[in-house]
Design an enzyme around this catalytic site. Structure first.
Site, mmCIF file in Angstrom:
data_model
loop_
_atom_site.group_PDB
_atom_site.id
_atom_site.type_symbol
_atom_site.label_atom_id
_atom_site.label_comp_id
_atom_site.label_asym_id
_atom_site.label_seq_id
_atom_site.Cartn_x
_atom_site.Cartn_y
_atom_site.Cartn_z
ATOM 1 N N ILE A 183 0.951 -1.285 -0.499
ATOM 2 C CA ILE A 183 -0.058 -0.360 0.188
ATOM 3 C C ILE A 183 1.175 1.352 0.136
ATOM 4 O O ILE A 183 2.037 1.359 0.364
ATOM 5 C CB ILE A 183 -1.128 0.327 1.676
ATOM 6 C CG1 ILE A 183 -1.969 -1.124 1.177
ATOM 7 C CG2 ILE A 183 -1.658 1.562 1.291
ATOM 8 C CD1 ILE A 183 -2.730 -1.252 0.311
ATOM 9 N N HIS A 184 1.111 2.187 -0.857
ATOM 10 C CA HIS A 184 1.443 3.005 -0.778
ATOM 11 C C HIS A 184 0.987 4.606 -1.782
ATOM 12 O O HIS A 184 1.601 5.660 -1.277
ATOM 13 C CB HIS A 184 2.728 2.950 -1.990
ATOM 14 C CG HIS A 184 3.591 3.419 -3.263
ATOM 15 N ND1 HIS A 184 2.967 1.870 -4.005
ATOM 16 C CD2 HIS A 184 2.977 3.842 -4.277
ATOM 17 C CE1 HIS A 184 2.914 2.355 -4.994
ATOM 18 N NE2 HIS A 184 2.829 3.386 -5.534
ATOM 19 N N ARG A 185 -0.222 4.235 -2.186
ATOM 20 C CA ARG A 185 -0.774 5.384 -2.978
ATOM 21 C C ARG A 185 -1.248 6.277 -2.016
ATOM 22 O O ARG A 185 -1.745 6.394 -1.141
ATOM 23 C CB ARG A 185 -2.544 5.043 -3.901
ATOM 24 C CG ARG A 185 -2.124 4.164 -4.568
ATOM 25 C CD ARG A 185 -1.992 5.041 -5.686
ATOM 26 N NE ARG A 185 -1.283 3.937 -6.967
ATOM 27 C CZ ARG A 185 -0.274 4.465 -8.201
ATOM 28 N NH1 ARG A 185 0.577 5.710 -8.033
ATOM 29 N NH2 ARG A 185 0.451 2.825 -8.574
ATOM 30 N N ARG A 203 6.792 5.620 2.656
ATOM 31 C CA ARG A 203 5.396 5.920 2.283
ATOM 32 C C ARG A 203 4.528 5.675 3.415
ATOM 33 O O ARG A 203 3.518 6.557 4.570
ATOM 34 C CB ARG A 203 4.872 6.790 1.015
ATOM 35 C CG ARG A 203 3.676 7.723 1.134
ATOM 36 C CD ARG A 203 2.624 7.609 0.058
ATOM 37 N NE ARG A 203 2.970 8.573 -1.076
ATOM 38 C CZ ARG A 203 2.987 9.670 -0.894
ATOM 39 N NH1 ARG A 203 2.589 9.985 -0.043
ATOM 40 N NH2 ARG A 203 3.921 10.704 -1.537
#
Ligand code: UD1
Length: 351
Positions: free
Chosen positions: A199-201, A232
């Site tokens: 998960i990085h958006r 992130r």
């Protein structure tokens, strides 16, 4: 002919690998790294594992606000282009490094080719969507991975500059899969009995409610969840006080590409918001759950191997407990020989 590739972020190093190999002996290839991603695990390890020669230029720009990061790239790339005087600048995907390189090149009247042209999410809140659209319209040669991408370009009046070459990530994936056949799985994971998650958006990480929803969903799954944490994600989880080691979650650092391919190949499912990973899962026939409102790789959804879900615990849970998708022989991403066609297209367009 001299081609100058500009890369900067993790997915671009993966795309560069087959291109660098296909260019060897056919054209002179110069590689410039903007330094957008700079950690050992986010950058160097890809060059090493995928046999890509060290970049000829590294601008070491690092992180920053969009304007700060993109502006520094524009300034630095102009000097790099001046020094190497390429016949083509080749840009990859949809990051800030992509748009910066395309913009710097067109202002200097250097022809630009865009690899992975024509992908669209139609979500104007994604920085990547603007990077893609603007880069496509600035470019002279649009190297589309799929027919769907080529159709988007046609509708935008760009058909004449478009060639469908196939997907270069399929090239590197197919080769890597052969190389890692039988290799060890990530520590503590049993064949077919774990999930892989990334998960990085910004839409998921920077929003506390969304991030909490996803992490709660992952924590409650029925098998261990190998959570490969992008910087992130780690930063925002700490800021919001969200525990990334709760329940089923096994928190790990990002994996080098060959180990990632092996891990996804043997996983029961993938939960991600990455563009590349949902397609890699499809190619390895591992069911994917994409925590986003839309996808650029619509074929994965149409063929039943990818489901789009909300960033909530129920969203994450419902999708990973769904029945196994029907087998398919469809190959919307090409035959694993896209990179050679990219070089052919560049040579043909230069004559
Ligand atoms: C970028 C791309 C995205 C792509 C992703 C792949 C843009 C707008 N976004 O997002 O399309 O899917 O790369 O990973 O270009 N950081 C580190 N070490 C690194 C790199 C980043 O700690 O090596 C940290 C930065 O400090 C920053 C965060 O990660 O806080 C975000 O990095 P950035 O490159 O701005 O964007 P990504 O989220 O990685």
């Amino acid at each position: 002919m001299r081609v100058l590739s500009v890369v900067g972020a993790r997915p671009q190093f993966v795309k560069l690998a087959p291109i660098a190999h296909a260019m060897a002996g056919r054209v002179e290839h110069v590689v410039a790294h903007t330094g957008q991603h700079y950690d050992e695990l986010m950058s160097d390890v890809f060059f090493r594992d995928l046999g890509i020669p060290a970049p000829d230029e590294n601008l070491a720009i690092g992180s920053g606000r969009h304007g700060e990061q993109t502006g520094a790239m524009l300034e630095g790339l102009e000097l790099v282009f001046e020094k190497h005087a390429p016949d083509w600048v080749l840009v990859y995907g949809d990051t800030n490094s992509t748009i910066a390189a395309a913009l710097a090149a067109v202002k200097m009247h250097i022809p630009v080719a865009h690899l992975e042209a024509g992908l669209r999410s139609f979500n104007r809140r994604m920085p990547e969507e603007h990077n893609r659209v603007l880069t496509d319209h600035a470019s002279d040669l649009l190297l589309a991975p799929t027919d769907v991408a080529a159709e988007h370009l046609r509708r935008e009046g760009l058909a004449e500059r478009t060639i469908v070459v196939g997907d270069v990530m399929t090239d590197v994936l197919m080769q890597t899969r052969r190389e890692v056949e039988g290799a060890a799985l990530p520590e503590g994971m049993t064949d077919g009995d774990y999930y892989v998650a990334t998960i990085h958006r910004p839409a998921n990480t920077d929003d506390e409610e969304n991030l909490r929803g996803i992490v709660d969903g992952l924590a409650s799954l029925d098998r261990p969840v190998l959570l490969l944490a992008h910087p992130r994600l780690v930063r925002f989880a700490a800021e919001h006080g969200i525990d990334l080691t709760a329940g089923a979650i096994e928190l790990r650092a990002p994996l080098p590409y060959p180990q990632l391919v092996r891990a996804v190949d043997r996983a029961a499912g993938v939960i991600t918001d990455s563009g590349g990973l949902q397609k890699e899962a499809f190619l390895l026939r591992t069911p994917a759950t994409t925590v986003r409102p839309e996808t650029e790789w619509t074929e994965t959804v149409d063929l039943g191997w990818n489901v789009l879900v909300e960033p909530t615990p129920e969203g994450v849970r419902s999708a990973v407990t769904r029945p196994q998708p029907a087998e398919t022989e469809e190959a919307p991403y090409g035959d694993g020989a896209a990179a050679g066609r990219v070089v052919d297209a560049l040579l043909a367009a230069t004559r």
